[in-house]
Design a protein around this motif. Structure first.
Motif, PDB file in Angstrom:
ATOM      1  N   SER A  27       0.942  -1.262   0.135  1.00  0.00           N
ATOM      2  CA  SER A  27      -0.112  -0.082   0.040  1.00  0.00           C
ATOM      3  C   SER A  27       0.971   1.164  -0.029  1.00  0.00           C
ATOM      4  CB  SER A  27      -0.905  -0.018   1.340  1.00  0.00           C
ATOM      5  OG  SER A  27      -0.386   0.322   2.541  1.00  0.00           O
ATOM      6  N   LYS A  28       2.050   1.190   0.697  1.00  0.00           N
ATOM      7  CA  LYS A  28       2.876   2.310   0.671  1.00  0.00           C
ATOM      8  C   LYS A  28       3.641   2.581  -0.630  1.00  0.00           C
ATOM      9  CE  LYS A  28       2.308   3.202   5.157  1.00  0.00           C
ATOM     10  NZ  LYS A  28       1.724   4.450   5.592  1.00  0.00           N
ATOM     11  N   THR A  29       3.596   1.753  -1.363  1.00  0.00           N
ATOM     12  CA  THR A  29       4.512   2.261  -2.862  1.00  0.00           C
ATOM     13  C   THR A  29       3.329   1.868  -3.909  1.00  0.00           C
ATOM     14  OG1 THR A  29       5.284  -0.081  -3.011  1.00  0.00           O
ATOM     15  CG2 THR A  29       6.582   1.165  -1.831  1.00  0.00           C
ATOM     16  N   LEU A  59       3.911   0.303  10.114  1.00  0.00           N
ATOM     17  CA  LEU A  59       3.503   1.246   9.124  1.00  0.00           C
ATOM     18  C   LEU A  59       4.898   2.296   8.959  1.00  0.00           C
ATOM     19  CD1 LEU A  59      -0.145   2.415  10.166  1.00  0.00           C
ATOM     20  CD2 LEU A  59       0.479   1.075   8.463  1.00  0.00           C
ATOM     21  N   ILE A  60       5.475   2.656  10.196  1.00  0.00           N
ATOM     22  CA  ILE A  60       6.766   3.523   9.831  1.00  0.00           C
ATOM     23  C   ILE A  60       7.762   2.684   9.002  1.00  0.00           C
ATOM     24  CG2 ILE A  60       8.558   4.652  11.076  1.00  0.00           C
ATOM     25  CD1 ILE A  60       6.732   4.889  13.472  1.00  0.00           C
ATOM     26  N   ALA A  61       7.789   1.515   9.064  1.00  0.00           N
ATOM     27  CA  ALA A  61       8.989   0.846   8.036  1.00  0.00           C
ATOM     28  C   ALA A  61       8.456   0.846   6.637  1.00  0.00           C
ATOM     29  CB  ALA A  61       8.931  -0.514   8.368  1.00  0.00           C
ATOM     30  N   GLY A  62       7.404   0.970   6.450  1.00  0.00           N
ATOM     31  CA  GLY A  62       6.602   0.937   5.119  1.00  0.00           C
ATOM     32  C   GLY A  62       6.821   2.124   4.763  1.00  0.00           C
ATOM     33  N   ASP A  63       6.525   3.348   5.389  1.00  0.00           N
ATOM     34  CA  ASP A  63       6.667   4.777   5.270  1.00  0.00           C
ATOM     35  C   ASP A  63       8.286   5.119   4.780  1.00  0.00           C
ATOM     36  OD1 ASP A  63       4.178   5.416   5.815  1.00  0.00           O
ATOM     37  OD2 ASP A  63       4.594   5.784   8.044  1.00  0.00           O
ATOM     38  N   VAL A  64       9.049   4.582   5.672  1.00  0.00           N
ATOM     39  CA  VAL A  64      10.627   4.658   4.989  1.00  0.00           C
ATOM     40  C   VAL A  64      10.780   4.127   3.893  1.00  0.00           C
ATOM     41  CG1 VAL A  64      13.032   3.908   5.739  1.00  0.00           C
ATOM     42  CG2 VAL A  64      11.234   4.669   7.492  1.00  0.00           C
ATOM     43  N   LEU A  65      10.475   2.775   3.388  1.00  0.00           N
ATOM     44  CA  LEU A  65      10.533   2.421   1.958  1.00  0.00           C
ATOM     45  C   LEU A  65       9.869   3.093   1.073  1.00  0.00           C
ATOM     46  CD1 LEU A  65      10.191  -1.295   2.954  1.00  0.00           C
ATOM     47  CD2 LEU A  65      12.157  -0.282   2.541  1.00  0.00           C
ATOM     48  N   ALA A  66       8.772   3.762   1.417  1.00  0.00           N
ATOM     49  CA  ALA A  66       7.961   4.642   0.467  1.00  0.00           C
ATOM     50  C   ALA A  66       8.770   5.903  -0.043  1.00  0.00           C
ATOM     51  CB  ALA A  66       6.810   4.927   0.847  1.00  0.00           C
ATOM     52  N   VAL A  67       9.559   6.402   0.966  1.00  0.00           N
ATOM     53  CA  VAL A  67      10.091   7.788   0.951  1.00  0.00           C
ATOM     54  C   VAL A  67      11.430   7.560  -0.053  1.00  0.00           C
ATOM     55  CG1 VAL A  67      11.845   9.272   2.229  1.00  0.00           C
ATOM     56  CG2 VAL A  67       9.352   8.938   2.985  1.00  0.00           C
ATOM     57  N   LEU A  68      12.121   6.340   0.307  1.00  0.00           N
ATOM     58  CA  LEU A  68      13.322   6.028  -0.215  1.00  0.00           C
ATOM     59  C   LEU A  68      12.935   6.081  -1.902  1.00  0.00           C
ATOM     60  CD1 LEU A  68      14.971   3.538   2.181  1.00  0.00           C
ATOM     61  CD2 LEU A  68      15.574   5.957   1.407  1.00  0.00           C
ATOM     62  N   THR A  69      11.646   5.411  -2.086  1.00  0.00           N
ATOM     63  CA  THR A  69      11.177   5.141  -3.379  1.00  0.00           C
ATOM     64  C   THR A  69      10.662   6.466  -4.136  1.00  0.00           C
ATOM     65  OG1 THR A  69      10.659   2.973  -2.729  1.00  0.00           O
ATOM     66  CG2 THR A  69       9.839   3.795  -4.829  1.00  0.00           C
ATOM     67  N   TYR A  70       9.932   7.227  -3.595  1.00  0.00           N
ATOM     68  CA  TYR A  70       9.393   8.496  -4.142  1.00  0.00           C
ATOM     69  C   TYR A  70       9.621   9.688  -3.492  1.00  0.00           C
ATOM     70  CZ  TYR A  70       6.459   4.570  -5.676  1.00  0.00           C
ATOM     71  OH  TYR A  70       5.767   3.398  -6.172  1.00  0.00           O
ATOM     72  N   LEU A 178       2.557   9.772  -9.150  1.00  0.00           N
ATOM     73  CA  LEU A 178       3.747   9.901  -8.510  1.00  0.00           C
ATOM     74  C   LEU A 178       4.057  11.005  -7.327  1.00  0.00           C
ATOM     75  CD1 LEU A 178       6.397   8.928 -11.311  1.00  0.00           C
ATOM     76  CD2 LEU A 178       5.394   7.363  -9.573  1.00  0.00           C
ATOM     77  N   GLY A 179       3.337  11.924  -7.898  1.00  0.00           N
ATOM     78  CA  GLY A 179       3.213  13.201  -6.796  1.00  0.00           C
ATOM     79  C   GLY A 179       2.467  12.500  -5.547  1.00  0.00           C
ATOM     80  N   PHE A 180       1.258  11.822  -5.837  1.00  0.00           N
ATOM     81  CA  PHE A 180       0.306  11.466  -4.658  1.00  0.00           C
ATOM     82  C   PHE A 180       1.266  10.381  -4.035  1.00  0.00           C
ATOM     83  CE2 PHE A 180      -1.881   8.030  -2.730  1.00  0.00           C
ATOM     84  CZ  PHE A 180      -3.434   8.588  -2.958  1.00  0.00           C
ATOM     85  N   LEU A 181       1.968   9.516  -4.551  1.00  0.00           N
ATOM     86  CA  LEU A 181       2.882   8.455  -3.836  1.00  0.00           C
ATOM     87  C   LEU A 181       3.676   9.261  -2.764  1.00  0.00           C
ATOM     88  CD1 LEU A 181       2.667   5.424  -5.938  1.00  0.00           C
ATOM     89  CD2 LEU A 181       1.488   5.683  -3.900  1.00  0.00           C
ATOM     90  N   GLY A 182       4.518  10.366  -3.553  1.00  0.00           N
ATOM     91  CA  GLY A 182       5.664  11.144  -2.953  1.00  0.00           C
ATOM     92  C   GLY A 182       5.024  11.924  -1.954  1.00  0.00           C
ATOM     93  N   THR A 183       4.103  12.626  -2.065  1.00  0.00           N
ATOM     94  CA  THR A 183       3.548  13.453  -0.805  1.00  0.00           C
ATOM     95  C   THR A 183       2.908  12.705   0.173  1.00  0.00           C
ATOM     96  OG1 THR A 183       2.862  14.999  -2.639  1.00  0.00           O
ATOM     97  CG2 THR A 183       2.068  15.445  -0.489  1.00  0.00           C
ATOM     98  N   SER A 184       2.323  11.613  -0.130  1.00  0.00           N
ATOM     99  CA  SER A 184       1.582  10.932   1.045  1.00  0.00           C
ATOM    100  C   SER A 184       2.910  10.100   1.778  1.00  0.00           C
ATOM    101  CB  SER A 184       0.765   9.760   0.467  1.00  0.00           C
ATOM    102  OG  SER A 184       1.401   8.899  -0.264  1.00  0.00           O
ATOM    103  N   ALA A 185       3.994   9.649   1.200  1.00  0.00           N
ATOM    104  CA  ALA A 185       4.968   8.950   1.709  1.00  0.00           C
ATOM    105  C   ALA A 185       5.689  10.015   2.941  1.00  0.00           C
ATOM    106  CB  ALA A 185       6.048   8.546   0.729  1.00  0.00           C
ATOM    107  N   PHE A 186       5.939  11.210   2.559  1.00  0.00           N
ATOM    108  CA  PHE A 186       6.526  11.827   3.708  1.00  0.00           C
ATOM    109  C   PHE A 186       5.742  12.303   4.610  1.00  0.00           C
ATOM    110  CE2 PHE A 186      10.091  12.867   0.583  1.00  0.00           C
ATOM    111  CZ  PHE A 186      11.234  13.003   1.452  1.00  0.00           C
TER     112      PHE A 186
END
Length: 257
Positions: A27-29, A59-70, A178-186
């Motif tokens: 879900s995070k990516t 969830l925080i672990a998933g957030d870290v991976l999403a930030v690294l990706t997007y 991509l903007g959606f995923l990058g903004t929500s990741a941070f």
């Protein structure tokens, strides 16, 4: 707190939690909001309140991976406009958790998610064109940002269910994939990290919950990799439909559980 230890969970129960952790990574990516299914699984296997404390580090672990990706696709003006309202929502959610029982929490969050999904569907059917993310600088846009921000902070604090609310806001603001995923990741990395002291203070995170997290966090990584692979194969319209569908399913799960 009655947090279950790793050894107190059946094999099937642990398998369900592992699948839910994998879904968090996905879900995070890929499809934000899909982790409402994870919320339901954790609450079914673990005591309802304890499940929120176990799920938060996942969830925080998933957030870290999403930030690294997007990380290159985040829209920071939107984030800065949201954070004050979200902070107010987190405080309100903390006070609500002190007072409310599980049934009230589930009903409240489920109703909010379904309302947000309905409003978003209506707006997208009646709008002539997508909005630009910078349109939130208008007075109406600021009011919308504050309203969604408070709801997002409230729902993420009481049930780790802020993802669908913020998904509805980002879609309504016209964010592309991509903007959606990058903004929500941070957004969620910052918000979920800020929730840790509140969760510890409420007794939702302790040694037992962290022990279970240590066993489950490895499943987040393959989920995130699957999500990164899948998102490149999902067009914008299907992406939006999946996000809205995940929100509706999550809301119904909370209302009917």
């Amino acid at each position: 707190m009655n947090t279950m230890t790793l050894w107190g969970i059946s094999g099937w129960g642990f398998a369900a939690l592992a699948f839910a952790a994998l879904l968090v990574g996905f879900s995070k990516t890929a499809v934000s909001g899909a982790n409402t299914v994870s919320l339901a699984v954790f609450a079914a296997v673990l005591p309802a309140r304890a499940s929120t404390g176990v799920l938060l580090p996942i969830l925080i672990a998933g957030d870290v991976l999403a930030v690294l990706t997007y990380r290159r696709h985040a829209h920071w003006p939107t984030l800065w406009r949201l954070f004050p309202a979200v902070a107010a929502g987190v405080v309100f959610g903390t006070l609500f958790l002190v007072w409310a029982d599980d049934a009230i929490v589930r009903t409240s969050i489920g109703a909010i998610l379904l309302l947000m999904a309905g409003v978003t569907i209506w707006r997208r059917r009646t709008a002539d064109a997508d909005e630009d993310p910078d349109a939130v600088t208008t007075r109406a846009g600021r009011v919308k940002a504050r309203s969604y921000g408070v709801l997002g902070g409230f729902t993420t604090m009481v049930a780790n269910a802020g993802g669908p609310v913020m998904s509805m806001y980002l879609l309504s603001a016209g964010f592309r994939k991509l903007g959606f995923l990058g903004t929500s990741a941070f957004f969620f990395l910052i918000v979920n990290t800020s929730k840790v002291p509140f969760s510890v203070g409420l007794g939702l995170i302790d040694g037992n919950s962290l022990l279970l997290d240590a066993a489950l966090v490895a499943f987040v990584v393959p989920g995130a990799l699957i999500g990164k692979w899948a998102v490149n194969r999902i067009n914008q319209r299907l992406f939006e439909q999946l996000v809205i569908a995940a929100t509706i399913v999550g809301g119904l799960q909370l209302l009917l559980r």
